[in-house]
Every structure is written in structure tokens, then in C-alpha cells.
Motif scaffolding. Sequence first.
Motif, PDB file in Angstrom:
ATOM      1  N   ILE A 149      -1.356  -2.192  13.309  1.00  0.00           N
ATOM      2  CA  ILE A 149      -1.316  -0.924  14.053  1.00  0.00           C
ATOM      3  C   ILE A 149      -0.073  -0.284  13.300  1.00  0.00           C
ATOM      4  CG2 ILE A 149      -0.453   0.264  15.884  1.00  0.00           C
ATOM      5  CD1 ILE A 149      -1.958  -1.998  17.812  1.00  0.00           C
ATOM      6  N   VAL A 150       0.993  -0.714  12.772  1.00  0.00           N
ATOM      7  CA  VAL A 150       2.241  -0.368  12.172  1.00  0.00           C
ATOM      8  C   VAL A 150       1.595   0.186  10.750  1.00  0.00           C
ATOM      9  CG1 VAL A 150       4.349  -0.502  11.074  1.00  0.00           C
ATOM     10  CG2 VAL A 150       3.947  -1.271  13.460  1.00  0.00           C
ATOM     11  N   TYR A 151       0.990  -0.474  10.223  1.00  0.00           N
ATOM     12  CA  TYR A 151       0.232  -0.216   8.936  1.00  0.00           C
ATOM     13  C   TYR A 151      -0.723   0.884   8.892  1.00  0.00           C
ATOM     14  CZ  TYR A 151      -3.155  -0.394   4.700  1.00  0.00           C
ATOM     15  OH  TYR A 151      -3.697  -0.167   3.660  1.00  0.00           O
ATOM     16  N   VAL A 152      -1.491   1.079   9.974  1.00  0.00           N
ATOM     17  CA  VAL A 152      -2.306   2.100  10.067  1.00  0.00           C
ATOM     18  C   VAL A 152      -1.366   3.579  10.355  1.00  0.00           C
ATOM     19  CG1 VAL A 152      -3.913   3.333  11.607  1.00  0.00           C
ATOM     20  CG2 VAL A 152      -4.402   1.252  10.884  1.00  0.00           C
ATOM     21  N   ILE A 153      -0.472   3.360  11.118  1.00  0.00           N
ATOM     22  CA  ILE A 153       0.770   4.430  11.248  1.00  0.00           C
ATOM     23  C   ILE A 153       1.269   4.981  10.286  1.00  0.00           C
ATOM     24  CG2 ILE A 153       2.305   5.189  12.551  1.00  0.00           C
ATOM     25  CD1 ILE A 153       1.697   3.544  14.796  1.00  0.00           C
ATOM     26  N   VAL A 154       1.906   4.111   9.341  1.00  0.00           N
ATOM     27  CA  VAL A 154       2.311   4.431   8.030  1.00  0.00           C
ATOM     28  C   VAL A 154       1.842   4.773   7.056  1.00  0.00           C
ATOM     29  CG1 VAL A 154       4.401   2.983   8.544  1.00  0.00           C
ATOM     30  CG2 VAL A 154       2.706   2.121   7.232  1.00  0.00           C
ATOM     31  N   GLY A 155       0.376   4.444   7.059  1.00  0.00           N
ATOM     32  CA  GLY A 155      -0.492   5.000   6.124  1.00  0.00           C
ATOM     33  C   GLY A 155      -1.075   6.437   6.284  1.00  0.00           C
ATOM     34  N   VAL A 247       8.293  -5.764  -4.750  1.00  0.00           N
ATOM     35  CA  VAL A 247       7.186  -4.788  -4.012  1.00  0.00           C
ATOM     36  C   VAL A 247       6.830  -3.906  -5.399  1.00  0.00           C
ATOM     37  CG1 VAL A 247       7.090  -2.700  -2.715  1.00  0.00           C
ATOM     38  CG2 VAL A 247       8.599  -4.633  -1.814  1.00  0.00           C
ATOM     39  N   ILE A 248       7.634  -3.205  -6.214  1.00  0.00           N
ATOM     40  CA  ILE A 248       7.339  -2.750  -7.165  1.00  0.00           C
ATOM     41  C   ILE A 248       6.254  -3.285  -8.250  1.00  0.00           C
ATOM     42  CG2 ILE A 248       8.221  -1.432  -9.443  1.00  0.00           C
ATOM     43  CD1 ILE A 248      10.767  -1.023  -7.821  1.00  0.00           C
ATOM     44  N   LEU A 249       6.762  -4.549  -8.506  1.00  0.00           N
ATOM     45  CA  LEU A 249       5.836  -5.311  -9.157  1.00  0.00           C
ATOM     46  C   LEU A 249       4.093  -5.407  -8.762  1.00  0.00           C
ATOM     47  CD1 LEU A 249       5.443  -7.068 -11.817  1.00  0.00           C
ATOM     48  CD2 LEU A 249       6.004  -8.880 -10.442  1.00  0.00           C
ATOM     49  N   ALA A 250       4.206  -5.750  -7.421  1.00  0.00           N
ATOM     50  CA  ALA A 250       3.052  -5.879  -6.773  1.00  0.00           C
ATOM     51  C   ALA A 250       2.258  -4.527  -6.853  1.00  0.00           C
ATOM     52  CB  ALA A 250       3.373  -6.336  -5.357  1.00  0.00           C
ATOM     53  N   THR A 251       2.982  -3.475  -6.747  1.00  0.00           N
ATOM     54  CA  THR A 251       2.232  -2.259  -6.779  1.00  0.00           C
ATOM     55  C   THR A 251       1.584  -1.962  -8.279  1.00  0.00           C
ATOM     56  OG1 THR A 251       3.709  -1.334  -5.057  1.00  0.00           O
ATOM     57  CG2 THR A 251       2.446   0.391  -6.569  1.00  0.00           C
ATOM     58  N   ILE A 252       2.160  -2.246  -9.052  1.00  0.00           N
ATOM     59  CA  ILE A 252       2.054  -2.074 -10.524  1.00  0.00           C
ATOM     60  C   ILE A 252       0.780  -3.064 -10.774  1.00  0.00           C
ATOM     61  CG2 ILE A 252       2.543  -2.304 -12.780  1.00  0.00           C
ATOM     62  CD1 ILE A 252       5.417  -1.611 -12.097  1.00  0.00           C
ATOM     63  N   GLY A 277       6.309 -12.014   0.867  1.00  0.00           N
ATOM     64  CA  GLY A 277       6.697 -11.205   2.088  1.00  0.00           C
ATOM     65  C   GLY A 277       5.526  -9.997   2.271  1.00  0.00           C
ATOM     66  N   LEU A 278       5.709  -9.748   3.652  1.00  0.00           N
ATOM     67  CA  LEU A 278       4.499  -8.681   4.255  1.00  0.00           C
ATOM     68  C   LEU A 278       4.574  -7.409   3.390  1.00  0.00           C
ATOM     69  CD1 LEU A 278       2.291  -8.240   6.257  1.00  0.00           C
ATOM     70  CD2 LEU A 278       4.066  -7.543   7.734  1.00  0.00           C
ATOM     71  N   GLY A 279       5.556  -6.752   3.167  1.00  0.00           N
ATOM     72  CA  GLY A 279       5.413  -5.635   2.456  1.00  0.00           C
ATOM     73  C   GLY A 279       5.251  -5.757   0.915  1.00  0.00           C
ATOM     74  N   THR A 280       5.391  -6.745   0.214  1.00  0.00           N
ATOM     75  CA  THR A 280       5.187  -6.990  -1.082  1.00  0.00           C
ATOM     76  C   THR A 280       3.358  -7.179  -1.091  1.00  0.00           C
ATOM     77  OG1 THR A 280       7.075  -8.261  -1.303  1.00  0.00           O
ATOM     78  CG2 THR A 280       5.089  -8.409  -3.163  1.00  0.00           C
ATOM     79  N   ILE A 281       2.784  -7.916  -0.095  1.00  0.00           N
ATOM     80  CA  ILE A 281       1.415  -8.166  -0.146  1.00  0.00           C
ATOM     81  C   ILE A 281       0.574  -6.886   0.195  1.00  0.00           C
ATOM     82  CG2 ILE A 281      -0.445  -9.108   1.293  1.00  0.00           C
ATOM     83  CD1 ILE A 281       1.492 -11.589   1.710  1.00  0.00           C
ATOM     84  N   LEU A 282       1.298  -6.068   1.365  1.00  0.00           N
ATOM     85  CA  LEU A 282       0.588  -4.791   1.469  1.00  0.00           C
ATOM     86  C   LEU A 282       0.617  -3.849   0.441  1.00  0.00           C
ATOM     87  CD1 LEU A 282       1.931  -4.092   5.166  1.00  0.00           C
ATOM     88  CD2 LEU A 282      -0.383  -5.076   4.397  1.00  0.00           C
ATOM     89  N   ALA A 283       1.959  -3.799  -0.243  1.00  0.00           N
ATOM     90  CA  ALA A 283       1.812  -2.952  -1.410  1.00  0.00           C
ATOM     91  C   ALA A 283       0.743  -3.150  -2.329  1.00  0.00           C
ATOM     92  CB  ALA A 283       3.380  -3.211  -2.002  1.00  0.00           C
ATOM     93  N   PHE A 284       0.692  -4.548  -2.681  1.00  0.00           N
ATOM     94  CA  PHE A 284      -0.458  -5.021  -3.851  1.00  0.00           C
ATOM     95  C   PHE A 284      -1.636  -4.375  -3.221  1.00  0.00           C
ATOM     96  CE2 PHE A 284      -3.945  -7.847  -4.265  1.00  0.00           C
ATOM     97  CZ  PHE A 284      -4.076  -7.615  -5.710  1.00  0.00           C
ATOM     98  N   MET A 285      -1.970  -4.526  -1.801  1.00  0.00           N
ATOM     99  CA  MET A 285      -3.451  -4.041  -1.329  1.00  0.00           C
ATOM    100  C   MET A 285      -3.533  -2.675  -1.378  1.00  0.00           C
ATOM    101  SD  MET A 285      -3.583  -6.577   2.007  1.00  0.00           S
ATOM    102  CE  MET A 285      -5.271  -6.137   2.529  1.00  0.00           C
ATOM    103  N   ILE A 319       3.892   4.028  -1.298  1.00  0.00           N
ATOM    104  CA  ILE A 319       3.621   2.817  -1.223  1.00  0.00           C
ATOM    105  C   ILE A 319       4.740   1.692  -1.325  1.00  0.00           C
ATOM    106  CG2 ILE A 319       2.171   0.868  -2.465  1.00  0.00           C
ATOM    107  CD1 ILE A 319      -0.030   2.838  -3.134  1.00  0.00           C
ATOM    108  N   ILE A 320       5.244   2.195  -2.464  1.00  0.00           N
ATOM    109  CA  ILE A 320       6.870   1.283  -2.541  1.00  0.00           C
ATOM    110  C   ILE A 320       7.633   1.357  -1.587  1.00  0.00           C
ATOM    111  CG2 ILE A 320       8.711   1.073  -4.018  1.00  0.00           C
ATOM    112  CD1 ILE A 320       6.988   1.945  -6.469  1.00  0.00           C
ATOM    113  N   LEU A 321       7.966   2.504  -1.040  1.00  0.00           N
ATOM    114  CA  LEU A 321       8.606   2.506   0.304  1.00  0.00           C
ATOM    115  C   LEU A 321       8.032   1.861   1.471  1.00  0.00           C
ATOM    116  CD1 LEU A 321       9.678   6.504   0.131  1.00  0.00           C
ATOM    117  CD2 LEU A 321      11.131   4.563  -0.521  1.00  0.00           C
ATOM    118  N   ILE A 322       6.790   1.935   1.690  1.00  0.00           N
ATOM    119  CA  ILE A 322       6.160   1.209   2.711  1.00  0.00           C
ATOM    120  C   ILE A 322       6.416   0.003   2.615  1.00  0.00           C
ATOM    121  CG2 ILE A 322       3.724   0.782   3.909  1.00  0.00           C
ATOM    122  CD1 ILE A 322       3.081   3.832   3.326  1.00  0.00           C
ATOM    123  N   GLY A 323       6.309  -0.643   1.169  1.00  0.00           N
ATOM    124  CA  GLY A 323       6.227  -1.979   1.047  1.00  0.00           C
ATOM    125  C   GLY A 323       7.881  -2.535   1.417  1.00  0.00           C
TER     126      GLY A 323
END
Length: 334
Positions: A149-155, A247-252, A277-285, A319-323
Motif C-alpha cells: 500500500i505504501v509503495y502504491v501511494i509513493v508511486g 539504492v543507486i546501484l540497484a537503480t542503475i 533492504g526493501l528500498g534497494t529491491i524496490l529501486a531495482f524493480m 526512484i532513488i529517494l523512494i528507495g
Amino acid sequence: MSVIFDFLQYQVLGMRWLNDAVGKLLAALGMVADSKVTLSVQFFIYDVTKILILLSFLIFLISYIQSYFPPERTKRILGRFSGWKAYTLSALLGTVTPFCSCSSIPLFIGFTAAGLPLGVTFSFLISSPLVDLGSLLLLSSIFGFQTAIVYVIVGLVLAVVGGSLINRFGREEDIEGFIRTINVQETAESTMTRKERLEYASSQVKSTVHKVFWYVIVGVGIGAVIHNWIPTSLILSVLGSSNPFSVILATIVGVPMYADIFGTLPIAEALWAKGVGLGTILAFMMGVTALSLPSLILLRKAVKPRLLAQFFVIVTVGIILIGYLFNFIGPFLA
């Protein structure tokens, strides 16, 4: 109440019963329990089956809802609003489109050609591959309802803010000229019968499963390798909390790839099991689904480099900030 939520998360969405059944089947076939090969095969069969079942159900549901929002009706709805209301509504409409980023761009071109404001069309473009009803249920199956739910909201917030920033700093002349010359014909909006909506939803399931099947297979294969063959210490040294740039690495890493949430789900599941970490995974996705290289190439045909760069920078920073946000609040969502 917690018992009901646990049942929905682990047995209905997570299908733990299916994982147990696959394990028993492999044992009955004489495979050595807890060996890396057995665990990899179990992970592969379980995840492919689970994802295809969830994929079929979710695409059918979303497509049925989408049948009420043909392009003509969507353009009329969006045209009634302006400012933050328009950005928010555009982002929300993006949640009922079962599209990957590349599939969203033709609609983006159609909305732009119809004369909708630049920021409104980009709010849709950001939201459509990033946030949908499917992501809510699929993320719930691994990370729980609170996280989903938080992911959908911040997205949605990213889509709204991103659209408003592009509307402020972007320029209409950065849209390729051919789009402005497209003659958008207003057609009579047909009313589909229930049978026609069911047939449409069924056809979307077949089409989408056919399109993403091999991405799911590859994603699950990568997930199986990560889950059972790559040492946890190695993964955590690169993507763990001890690396402030994880997080930056996962996004790249996610940007050059092309998949939707169904293809990234097994990789996310494997990384989560390894303690990433949850944020690192979500940043990748999010990097994969919203900023894939093929979608950027396709978008370049519709917008000029300056506007494309603005879109890329705004979404990447978001995405990085959300991560980092999710890495911070992740322990509180567990």
C-alpha cells in the motif's frame, strides 16, 4: 484480523501451499532434499506457476476494469480537469492499464496528440508501468499489505510530482512535430456488453501471458540462481545496508533491463530472502519497469532529447529517494 491477513498474504497470494506441494513432489521423485539443485528446481517450478496464476487472474481483472475506460473516454475525463487534480487523476488512470513501459507510450502519444497538457500525459506515463492493481497484490505476496500500500501511494506521488515538474520546466516544442500533426478522430464510444468485456479480458490475458512468458522464465531463473547459488555475504556486500550506494546501484542496474513487475518479482523475492533492504529491491524493480532502455529508445521517437532527459532525471531521482525512504521505514512495515 491478523490471522486473516496472514492467510491472504502467505496462502492465497504467496501460495505457500504450492511451494510445499512442489517440495513433496520432488521428494517423491527421489531428489535429495535441501540440496542446491533440488531447492533451485523447487524455486523455479513454484515461482513460475505462482506468477502465471497471479498474472492471469490480475490481467483478467484489470482488463475488465479497463474496458470501461477506452481512449476516447479517458481523454474526455482528463480534459475536464487541470492542475493537481488533472495530474492525480491521470496517475490514477494509469493504475488500471496493465501495460509495460513500452506499451504505455502509444497511449501517451495519443493523449498528447489530443491536446492534453504535457504534465498530465507524463503523469500517466510514469504511473502506468510503475503502479497498478497488480503491483498491489503481487508485492503483498512477498512483502506484506502494508509495504504494498505504501509503495502504491509513493508511486502515485512520484507520478503526480513528476508530471507537475515536467509541466513546469518542459516545453511543448520538445514534443516531436509529427505528434502535433496527428489527426485525432473522435469516434462514437461503443458500449460493450458483459460478454464482450469478458471476451476482451480473456484476450488480454492470452496476449499478455504470451508477451511476458519468457521474461518470467528468465526472471525466475535468475532468482533461483541468486536464491540458492550466490553466497549471501557477496550479495550483501554489494546491495546490503552497509553499502550506502546500494539504492543507486540497484537503480542503475535495473535501467538496461526490460521487464514488467511479473519478471522482476522472482528476483526481488530472492534478494529479499538474502536480506537485501526493501528500498534497494524496490529501486531495482522500479528502475526496470519505469526506465527500461527499450522504453527510453521508444520514447525518444516521440520527444526531443531535452524533454527525454528531464523525464529520465526526474524519475531516476524519485526512484532513488523512494528507495532510501523504504530502506529507512522498512523495519517498521514488517
